[in-house]
Design an enzyme around this catalytic site. Structure first.
Site, PDB file in Angstrom:
ATOM      1  N   SER A  76       0.812  -1.215   0.000  1.00 30.78           N
ATOM      2  CA  SER A  76       0.000   0.000   0.000  1.00 30.78           C
ATOM      3  C   SER A  76       0.847   1.268   0.000  1.00 30.78           C
ATOM      4  O   SER A  76       0.597   2.203  -0.771  1.00 30.78           O
ATOM      5  CB  SER A  76      -0.940  -0.006   1.204  1.00 30.78           C
ATOM      6  OG  SER A  76      -1.823  -1.105   1.148  1.00 30.78           O
ATOM      7  N   CYS A  83      -1.926  -6.102   2.728  1.00 27.88           N
ATOM      8  CA  CYS A  83      -3.346  -5.764   2.867  1.00 27.88           C
ATOM      9  C   CYS A  83      -4.184  -6.413   1.779  1.00 27.88           C
ATOM     10  O   CYS A  83      -5.214  -7.018   2.056  1.00 27.88           O
ATOM     11  CB  CYS A  83      -3.528  -4.251   2.837  1.00 27.88           C
ATOM     12  SG  CYS A  83      -5.251  -3.738   2.998  1.00 27.88           S
ATOM     13  N   CYS A 130      -5.864  -7.417   5.203  1.00 28.74           N
ATOM     14  CA  CYS A 130      -7.147  -6.829   5.571  1.00 28.74           C
ATOM     15  C   CYS A 130      -8.252  -7.050   4.546  1.00 28.74           C
ATOM     16  O   CYS A 130      -9.408  -7.241   4.926  1.00 28.74           O
ATOM     17  CB  CYS A 130      -6.987  -5.341   5.857  1.00 28.74           C
ATOM     18  SG  CYS A 130      -5.951  -4.443   4.699  1.00 28.74           S
ATOM     19  N   LYS A 157      -9.288 -10.872   4.538  1.00 30.99           N
ATOM     20  CA  LYS A 157      -9.794 -11.155   5.888  1.00 30.99           C
ATOM     21  C   LYS A 157     -11.178 -10.553   6.080  1.00 30.99           C
ATOM     22  O   LYS A 157     -12.070 -11.195   6.643  1.00 30.99           O
ATOM     23  CB  LYS A 157      -8.817 -10.613   6.922  1.00 30.99           C
ATOM     24  CG  LYS A 157      -9.249 -10.817   8.366  1.00 30.99           C
ATOM     25  CD  LYS A 157      -8.242 -10.183   9.302  1.00 30.99           C
ATOM     26  CE  LYS A 157      -8.162  -8.693   9.091  1.00 30.99           C
ATOM     27  NZ  LYS A 157      -7.123  -8.035   9.917  1.00 30.99           N
ATOM     28  N   TYR A 161      -5.372  -8.167  17.545  1.00 34.47           N
ATOM     29  CA  TYR A 161      -6.509  -8.027  16.634  1.00 34.47           C
ATOM     30  C   TYR A 161      -6.564  -9.158  15.615  1.00 34.47           C
ATOM     31  O   TYR A 161      -7.654  -9.635  15.274  1.00 34.47           O
ATOM     32  CB  TYR A 161      -6.481  -6.657  15.947  1.00 34.47           C
ATOM     33  CG  TYR A 161      -5.414  -6.474  14.897  1.00 34.47           C
ATOM     34  CD1 TYR A 161      -5.708  -6.700  13.557  1.00 34.47           C
ATOM     35  CD2 TYR A 161      -4.135  -6.035  15.232  1.00 34.47           C
ATOM     36  CE1 TYR A 161      -4.742  -6.520  12.575  1.00 34.47           C
ATOM     37  CE2 TYR A 161      -3.177  -5.854  14.262  1.00 34.47           C
ATOM     38  CZ  TYR A 161      -3.480  -6.102  12.942  1.00 34.47           C
ATOM     39  OH  TYR A 161      -2.517  -5.926  11.971  1.00 34.47           O
ATOM     40  N   GLU A 199      -9.824 -11.591  15.382  1.00 32.85           N
ATOM     41  CA  GLU A 199     -10.575 -11.587  14.126  1.00 32.85           C
ATOM     42  C   GLU A 199     -10.698 -12.992  13.559  1.00 32.85           C
ATOM     43  O   GLU A 199     -11.793 -13.433  13.173  1.00 32.85           O
ATOM     44  CB  GLU A 199      -9.898 -10.642  13.123  1.00 32.85           C
ATOM     45  CG  GLU A 199     -10.088  -9.180  13.497  1.00 32.85           C
ATOM     46  CD  GLU A 199      -9.291  -8.230  12.634  1.00 32.85           C
ATOM     47  OE1 GLU A 199      -9.613  -7.038  12.620  1.00 32.85           O
ATOM     48  OE2 GLU A 199      -8.320  -8.681  11.983  1.00 32.85           O
ATOM     49  N   HIS A 220     -32.570   8.804  14.354  1.00 29.51           N
ATOM     50  CA  HIS A 220     -33.259   7.693  15.013  1.00 29.51           C
ATOM     51  C   HIS A 220     -34.096   6.898  14.006  1.00 29.51           C
ATOM     52  O   HIS A 220     -34.695   7.471  13.095  1.00 29.51           O
ATOM     53  CB  HIS A 220     -34.180   8.261  16.106  1.00 29.51           C
ATOM     54  CG  HIS A 220     -34.900   7.220  16.893  1.00 29.51           C
ATOM     55  ND1 HIS A 220     -34.278   6.433  17.837  1.00 29.51           N
ATOM     56  CD2 HIS A 220     -36.207   6.820  16.858  1.00 29.51           C
ATOM     57  CE1 HIS A 220     -35.178   5.608  18.352  1.00 29.51           C
ATOM     58  NE2 HIS A 220     -36.349   5.821  17.779  1.00 29.51           N
ATOM     59  N   GLU A 243     -26.708   7.005  16.872  1.00 31.07           N
ATOM     60  CA  GLU A 243     -27.333   8.091  17.635  1.00 31.07           C
ATOM     61  C   GLU A 243     -26.907   8.074  19.102  1.00 31.07           C
ATOM     62  O   GLU A 243     -26.973   9.099  19.783  1.00 31.07           O
ATOM     63  CB  GLU A 243     -28.850   8.014  17.531  1.00 31.07           C
ATOM     64  CG  GLU A 243     -29.491   6.861  18.274  1.00 31.07           C
ATOM     65  CD  GLU A 243     -31.021   6.901  18.220  1.00 31.07           C
ATOM     66  OE1 GLU A 243     -31.592   7.969  18.474  1.00 31.07           O
ATOM     67  OE2 GLU A 243     -31.621   5.864  17.892  1.00 31.07           O
TER      68      GLU A 243
END
Length: 448
Positions: free
Chosen positions: A15, A43, A48, A51, A178, A182, A437, A442
């Protein structure tokens, strides 16, 4: 002196490297990229992107069950791993092609060979050819770390997880960062019994403690097994093909697959950087200044190989800043403050800014607001798991210094929230915003 072959030679087409090469070429530089594997880097090829596609696939396990509560007559569905695996790999091929076309479309020469540094302005390719450049950019990324224990060769890493012939019935994942969490969620939803073994007592070090605890609670409720203070002691392969893992403070575990998710190591080994006087830190990362320059004035580095923040968007920003500064006449530096991050666990996490603990240590006076609630979809689906939103504010100025979320769509919501934190908005400004909403997001303007 003879002119060099290139203005810029980039080693690594991930990247950061591809962004730097493309932008430098757009500014008029003569650029080449040397890549020993495939264009796209970790990546795109083994990180990423594939994955996240597996995460999407795994979510259908619960979505199909939930659909019945919403009136859909969904039969019991079987899952075919080769279909998902092959479709994901086909998408990786497509993106690899797109990255390649982007580079060549900007006039960047792609050299599909390993390159090693032989001097401040020179590299040697795998076929023995030598190339020279005014500047060299190191963008080779990092690779998964594997513990030094007996039988470690029997384990896989995240690199190999995308190519498995079948989903294992039992898998032990070493690590609790992570990547471990994951893949634990992915394998669990696809039918495996998952054991997470970690050498310490923590998961997701660096994230807010309450968010980490909530993920641990939900994961255990779903049936994932955790073993803490479980340093690896060895792996033995049985005659039946299964693996017995020995670890400190716990009974051995017999599984069908062992996966290491124990950190990543910069890819500087055997790169020849010492030939140009490039200094590395204790972890093997290239030492760079704020302008990405190494201790050799003609050699720069961006991305995971510098071990600053190992995130794809950070590498892209660094590559852009390097090219704009050196070739575009637009000096700029990457601001590493308030970089948002996410964990695509099950449920996912989003975070930006300081955790509560960090804020108390740095600011002293802190106000914390939170909302602990059941998402609307979970209520109708009959699921008990709860989302947790948390806002950390400077007690003196009311400025929001951190936002931490766990629940459905948390990574999507944190991107917009990160803009607010980066801009230095206050809790009062959040309160003054009308809620949208009914949404999950929110809650951020209703925190009390």
């Amino acid at each position: 002196m003879m002119p060099h072959d290139y203005d810029l030679l980039v080693i690594g087409a991930g990247s950061g490297g591809t962004r730097a090469a493309r932008v430098a070429a757009a500014h008029g530089a003569k650029v080449a990229v040397a890549e020993e594997y495939r264009v796209g880097g970790t990546c795109v090829i083994r990180g990423c992107v594939p994955k996240k596609l597996l995460v999407y696939g795994a979510h259908f396990a619960e979505d199909l069950k939930d659909a019945r509560r919403f009136g859909w007559n969904v039969p019991d569905c079987g899952f075919d791993w080769p279909t998902l695996r092959d479709n994901v790999l086909a998408e990786v091929d497509r993106i690899n092609g797109a990255y390649t076309e982007t580079l060549t479309g900007h006039g960047v020469e792609i050299i599909l060979q390993r390159a090693t540094v032989t001097g401040p302005n020179r590299v040697r390719l795998a076929d023995g050819a030598e190339k020279t450049a005014d500047r060299i950019l190191i963008a080779v990324g990092a690779h998964p770390a594997v513990p030094e224990c007996e039988g470690h060769e029997h384990g896989i890493t995240s690199n190999e997880a995308f190519h498995l012939p079948a989903i294992p019935k039992r898998i032990l994942i070493a690590g609790a960062g992570y990547i471990a969490n994951e893949f634990a969620g992915i394998f669990h939803q696809l039918g495996a019994h998952v054991i997470i073994a970690n050498r310490t007592q923590d998961i997701l070090r660096g994230y807010d403690l309450q968010i980490r605890d909530r993920l641990l609670q939900i994961s255990m409720m779903k049936g994932l097994e955790f073993r803490f203070d479980a340093a690896f002691q060895g792996i033995e392969k049985g005659i039946d093909g299964c693996f017995t893992v020995r670890m400190a403070n716990h009974e051995p575990a017999t599984v069908d697959l062992v996966m290491f998710a124990t950190g990543r190591v910069p890819n500087t080994r055997s790169l020849g950087l010492e030939n140009a006087g490039v200094e590395l830190d204790a972890k093997g990362a290239v030492k760079v200044d704020a302008d990405n320059c190494s201790t050799c004035p003609s050699i720069y580095a961006v991305g995971d190989v510098t071990n600053r923040i190992q995130l794809t968007p950070v590498a892209i920003r660094e590559g852009q800043a390097f090219a704009d500064t050196i070739y575009g006449g637009k000096p700029c530096r990457v601001d590493y403050d308030c970089v948002p991050s996410s964990v695509f666990s099950h449920p996912p996490i989003g975070a930006v800014g300081m955790t509560e603990s960090e804020a108390r240590q740095k600011l002293g006076s802190v106000k914390v607001y939170s909302s602990d609630f059941r998402p609307m979809k979970n209520v109708l689906a009959g699921r008990t798991e709860r989302a947790l939103y948390k806002m950390v504010c400077d007690g003196e100025t009311d400025r929001v210094v951190g936002i931490h979320l766990i629940g459905p769509d948390a990574p999507e919501i944190i991107q917009a929230a990160a803009i607010c934190v980066k801009a230095g908005l206050t809790k009062a400004q959040f309160d003054a915003t009308v809620a949208l909403h009914p949404t999950m997001a929110e809650e951020l303007v209703l925190l009390r």
